[in-house]
Design a protein around this motif. Structure first.
Motif, PDB file in Angstrom:
ATOM      1  N   ASP A 110     -28.800 -22.793   1.382  1.00  0.00           N
ATOM      2  CA  ASP A 110     -28.441 -24.123   1.853  1.00  0.00           C
ATOM      3  C   ASP A 110     -26.994 -24.232   2.324  1.00  0.00           C
ATOM      4  O   ASP A 110     -26.600 -25.280   2.834  1.00  0.00           O
ATOM      5  N   VAL A 111     -26.202 -23.187   2.148  1.00  0.00           N
ATOM      6  CA  VAL A 111     -24.877 -23.184   2.780  1.00  0.00           C
ATOM      7  C   VAL A 111     -25.072 -22.833   4.257  1.00  0.00           C
ATOM      8  O   VAL A 111     -24.721 -23.600   5.153  1.00  0.00           O
ATOM      9  N   CYS A 112     -25.670 -21.681   4.513  1.00  0.00           N
ATOM     10  CA  CYS A 112     -25.779 -21.214   5.901  1.00  0.00           C
ATOM     11  C   CYS A 112     -26.782 -22.015   6.716  1.00  0.00           C
ATOM     12  O   CYS A 112     -26.636 -22.120   7.924  1.00  0.00           O
ATOM     13  N   HIS A 113     -27.802 -22.570   6.072  1.00  0.00           N
ATOM     14  CA  HIS A 113     -28.822 -23.258   6.857  1.00  0.00           C
ATOM     15  C   HIS A 113     -28.630 -24.763   6.961  1.00  0.00           C
ATOM     16  O   HIS A 113     -29.487 -25.474   7.487  1.00  0.00           O
ATOM     17  N   THR A 114     -27.460 -25.243   6.463  1.00  0.00           N
ATOM     18  CA  THR A 114     -27.037 -26.608   6.778  1.00  0.00           C
ATOM     19  C   THR A 114     -25.703 -26.552   7.528  1.00  0.00           C
ATOM     20  O   THR A 114     -25.144 -27.582   7.852  1.00  0.00           O
ATOM     21  N   VAL A 135     -33.025 -31.227   6.763  1.00  0.00           N
ATOM     22  CA  VAL A 135     -33.202 -30.417   7.968  1.00  0.00           C
ATOM     23  C   VAL A 135     -32.575 -29.056   7.705  1.00  0.00           C
ATOM     24  O   VAL A 135     -31.447 -28.981   7.227  1.00  0.00           O
ATOM     25  N   LYS A 136     -33.320 -27.973   7.980  1.00  0.00           N
ATOM     26  CA  LYS A 136     -32.765 -26.634   7.812  1.00  0.00           C
ATOM     27  C   LYS A 136     -32.559 -26.039   9.198  1.00  0.00           C
ATOM     28  O   LYS A 136     -33.510 -25.929   9.982  1.00  0.00           O
ATOM     29  N   PHE A 137     -31.309 -25.698   9.473  1.00  0.00           N
ATOM     30  CA  PHE A 137     -30.970 -25.194  10.805  1.00  0.00           C
ATOM     31  C   PHE A 137     -31.151 -23.678  10.867  1.00  0.00           C
ATOM     32  O   PHE A 137     -30.732 -22.964   9.964  1.00  0.00           O
ATOM     33  N   GLY A 138     -31.811 -23.230  11.941  1.00  0.00           N
ATOM     34  CA  GLY A 138     -32.025 -21.808  12.157  1.00  0.00           C
ATOM     35  C   GLY A 138     -32.047 -21.546  13.651  1.00  0.00           C
ATOM     36  O   GLY A 138     -31.920 -22.473  14.465  1.00  0.00           O
ATOM     37  N   LEU A 143     -40.055 -24.358  16.572  1.00  0.00           N
ATOM     38  CA  LEU A 143     -40.900 -24.423  15.372  1.00  0.00           C
ATOM     39  C   LEU A 143     -41.257 -25.874  15.080  1.00  0.00           C
ATOM     40  O   LEU A 143     -40.474 -26.784  15.325  1.00  0.00           O
ATOM     41  N   LYS A 144     -42.478 -26.054  14.535  1.00  0.00           N
ATOM     42  CA  LYS A 144     -42.890 -27.426  14.201  1.00  0.00           C
ATOM     43  C   LYS A 144     -42.376 -27.794  12.822  1.00  0.00           C
ATOM     44  O   LYS A 144     -42.350 -26.955  11.927  1.00  0.00           O
ATOM     45  N   ASP A 145     -42.005 -29.048  12.665  1.00  0.00           N
ATOM     46  CA  ASP A 145     -41.509 -29.502  11.361  1.00  0.00           C
ATOM     47  C   ASP A 145     -42.543 -29.220  10.279  1.00  0.00           C
ATOM     48  O   ASP A 145     -43.747 -29.198  10.533  1.00  0.00           O
ATOM     49  N   HIS A 146     -42.052 -29.044   9.061  1.00  0.00           N
ATOM     50  CA  HIS A 146     -42.903 -28.737   7.923  1.00  0.00           C
ATOM     51  C   HIS A 146     -42.713 -29.872   6.932  1.00  0.00           C
ATOM     52  O   HIS A 146     -41.674 -30.531   6.948  1.00  0.00           O
ATOM     53  N   MET A 151     -37.130 -28.799  11.016  1.00  0.00           N
ATOM     54  CA  MET A 151     -36.493 -27.623  11.613  1.00  0.00           C
ATOM     55  C   MET A 151     -35.320 -28.069  12.480  1.00  0.00           C
ATOM     56  O   MET A 151     -35.486 -28.932  13.349  1.00  0.00           O
ATOM     57  N   GLY A 152     -34.156 -27.482  12.240  1.00  0.00           N
ATOM     58  CA  GLY A 152     -32.987 -27.778  13.062  1.00  0.00           C
ATOM     59  C   GLY A 152     -32.748 -26.641  14.038  1.00  0.00           C
ATOM     60  O   GLY A 152     -32.768 -25.480  13.657  1.00  0.00           O
TER      61      GLY A 152
END
Ligand code: HEC
Ligand code: HEC
Ligand code: HEC
Ligand code: HEC
Ligand code: HEC
Length: 398
Positions: A110-114, A135-138, A143-146, A151-152
């Motif tokens: 959650d550090v890198c994906h926010t 929201v998780k950024f990648g 990609l479709k939201d889960h 998905m960010g």
């Protein structure tokens, strides 16, 4: 989203988490609300992410990022430095989440994906953590939201600044972490850190999702954790100089995009050149230690938080080489052996911090045989041995 993609890979096991309306409650339970903060904070421990992203979790768990707070060296450093600003890179969630919870996981998912707006800078740079929403950024934008998280879209996750926002820091003009600056000024500046540190494989991003190409490895040291063994080229040219054995050693930084050793100023590259007789007994040993020596006003080597200047810098810069010629006087036949090792912390600093277990890894090595002296020199000499770094390793069987 999980349900749809399962059709494409029916052999995959079901995720171990609920996927219906009750999931919303499970999510609420994982939201941390800090009384000191005026808003809700959406952060989750890596274990929860790992329930769906087991590949990334398994790789991250054994990486240095997972131990950014708990490594014995860091713990000893923190006791000595007594500096709350260390959290900014080692425990970026420390102000947002319980210190004994997610924040203690250091550089966690959650550090890198926010992480947004990374701005590397000589003063340590900065970034923003978008933890006020689920929201998780990648790197993928299709990609479709889960139900668990949205998905960010962040193409920045494939670029160097996301790494550079922690991997560059020169407090008060003292170069402490320089890999981003080295990389940007060096011959690999067009290759993002991720291309070397997060090599890609074919894998499912999440349990039950389709297999995709280009999925990055999260161990940060290569598919087989062997990046260090692929950094350096070694050449040992041995000749007879009036009965003495002269070994000219060249160590070239061919594959690291920055100076080697990288990272902590106290990291060392140890070069051991030795001669053994034909039976293997050691006749002579010479050792060199390459790296940075940060010193205090009196010139003594001290850890970076007490240092005021650079006393010496013998790192091998990207695209350059280090040379030294060792001269030995072996009486008979034998071998010259050159070993290049990585050492986690210099002896002086380990002693000052009271750290006894020091990480050591082989990087490369070479052995050259020579015969008994003859009227025209030693038999089998001169000889040059060139050791090229091995090609990228395969992931070990799991
Ligand atoms: C309940 C299952 C589940 C959990 C728990 C979960 N994810 Fe995901 N995540 C998914 C699925 C499904 C995808 C999409 C995979 C696909 O389509 O290939 C995904 C995709 C992603 C992506 C890719 C986004 C992009 O746009 O490239 C990132 C990053 C991510 N998750 C991070 C996390 C993090 C961090 C956590 C923990 C805070 C987490 N996930 C927890 C199911 C989950
Ligand atoms: C939030 C800050 C932060 C970000 C972002 C970050 N790192 Fe790190 N990184 C650290 C810290 C802190 C450590 C040291 C952990 C320890 O050993 O205590 C580290 C360690 C490492 C190591 C050492 C691995 C080892 O086993 O010794 C590598 C390689 C690395 N990072 C590469 C990267 C790359 C590549 C990126 C970008 C994809 C990145 N880092 C992003 C903070 C960060
Ligand atoms: C040091 C920062 C860092 C940490 C910590 C980290 N990731 Fe990542 N992650 C990245 C980067 C950067 C990428 C994209 C790299 C690329 O594609 O070149 C990525 C990609 C992903 C993706 C998408 C993969 C794809 O192919 O689209 C998922 C899913 C993911 N990470 C999940 C996780 C989970 C789960 C954790 C914790 C167990 C985690 N990450 C920890 C930096 C990090
Ligand atoms: C061309 C490939 C390449 C690129 C690009 C690259 N690295 Fe490296 N990196 C390596 C190799 C090889 C090593 C192993 C040698 C070493 O440990 O010094 C390494 C080691 C490291 C280490 C580990 C230091 C240690 O010994 O614990 C860190 C941290 C690191 N790199 C960060 C980065 C960052 C940040 C970037 C981008 C700004 C980057 N690297 C770009 C190849 C690369
Ligand atoms: C600007 C970001 C940043 C700040 C601030 C920061 N560090 Fe680090 N630290 C890093 C990175 C990046 C690494 C990983 C480089 C490497 O591979 O050694 C690291 C690695 C370390 C390591 C090596 C850990 C290990 O297990 O090998 C120690 C010790 C350390 N830092 C101590 C500190 C202390 C003490 C402070 C506060 C005075 C501090 N750091 C502040 C980014 C930072």
């Amino acid at each position: 989203m999980g349900c749809e993609s399962e059709k494409e890979t029916p052999h995959k096991p079901q995720p171990a988490v609920p996927r219906d309306a009750a999931a919303a409650d499970a999510l609420a339970a994982s939201v941390v609300v800090d009384a000191a903060l005026p808003r809700k904070v959406f952060v989750t421990g890596a274990g929860r992410c790992g329930e769906c992203h087991d590949k990334m979790y398994d790789e991250w768990e054994v990486s240095a990022h997972a131990h950014a707070v708990s490594s014995p060296l860091y713990k000893a450093a923190l006791v000595s430095a007594k500096d709350p600003t260390c959290d900014r890179c080692h425990s970026p969630l420390a102000d947002a989440a319980p210190r004994d919870g997610v924040a203690s996981e250091g550089v966690t998912c959650d550090v890198c994906h926010t992480l947004r707006e990374p701005t590397p800078g000589v003063d340590g740079g900065g970034f923003r953590l978008a933890i006020d929403d689920m929201v998780k950024f990648g790197p993928r934008c299709d990609l479709k939201d889960h139900y668990f998280h949205r998905m960010g879209c962040s193409p920045e996750h494939k670029e160097a600044p996301i790494c550079g926002s922690c991997h560059w820091w020169e407090p008060k003009g003292l170069p402490v972490f320089t890999e981003f600056a080295d990389w940007r000024a060096g011959p690999a500046a067009k290759t993002p850190c991720q291309d070397c540190h997060m090599p890609k494989e074919r894998a499912a991003l999440a349990t039950g999702s389709p297999v995709r190409t280009g999925v990055p490895h999260h161990g940060l040291l290569g598919l087989a954790s062997d990046l260090r063994t692929r950094a350096l080229g070694l050449e040992v040219a041995v000749r007879d100089d009036h009965g003495a054995v002269e070994a000219a050693v060249t160590i070239a930084n061919t594959n690291a995009g920055h100076a080697v050793p990288a990272g902590l100023p106290e990291h060392r590259i140890i070069v051991r050149a030795r001669v053994r007789d034909a039976a293997g007994a050691e006749l002579a040993l010479e050792t060199r230690s390459l790296g940075r020596l940060l010193v205090d006003a009196s010139g003594q080597e001290v850890p970076f938080w007490r240092a005021t200047k650079v006393g010496a810098d013998t790192r091998i810069q990207a695209g350059t080489a280090w040379h030294e010629t060792f001269v030995f006087h072996p009486p008979a036949a034998g071998t010259v052996e050159v070993e290049v090792l990585y050492r986690g912390v210099s002896d002086a600093i380990a002693k000052q911090l009271g750290v006894s277990e020091i990480e050591e890894h082989a990087m490369t090595s070479a052995r050259v045989r020579f015969g008994v002296p003859t009227a025209t020199g030693r038999a089998q000499l001169p000889k040059t041995l060139t050791v090229k770094p091995p090609a990228p390793g395969k992931r070990p069987a799991r």
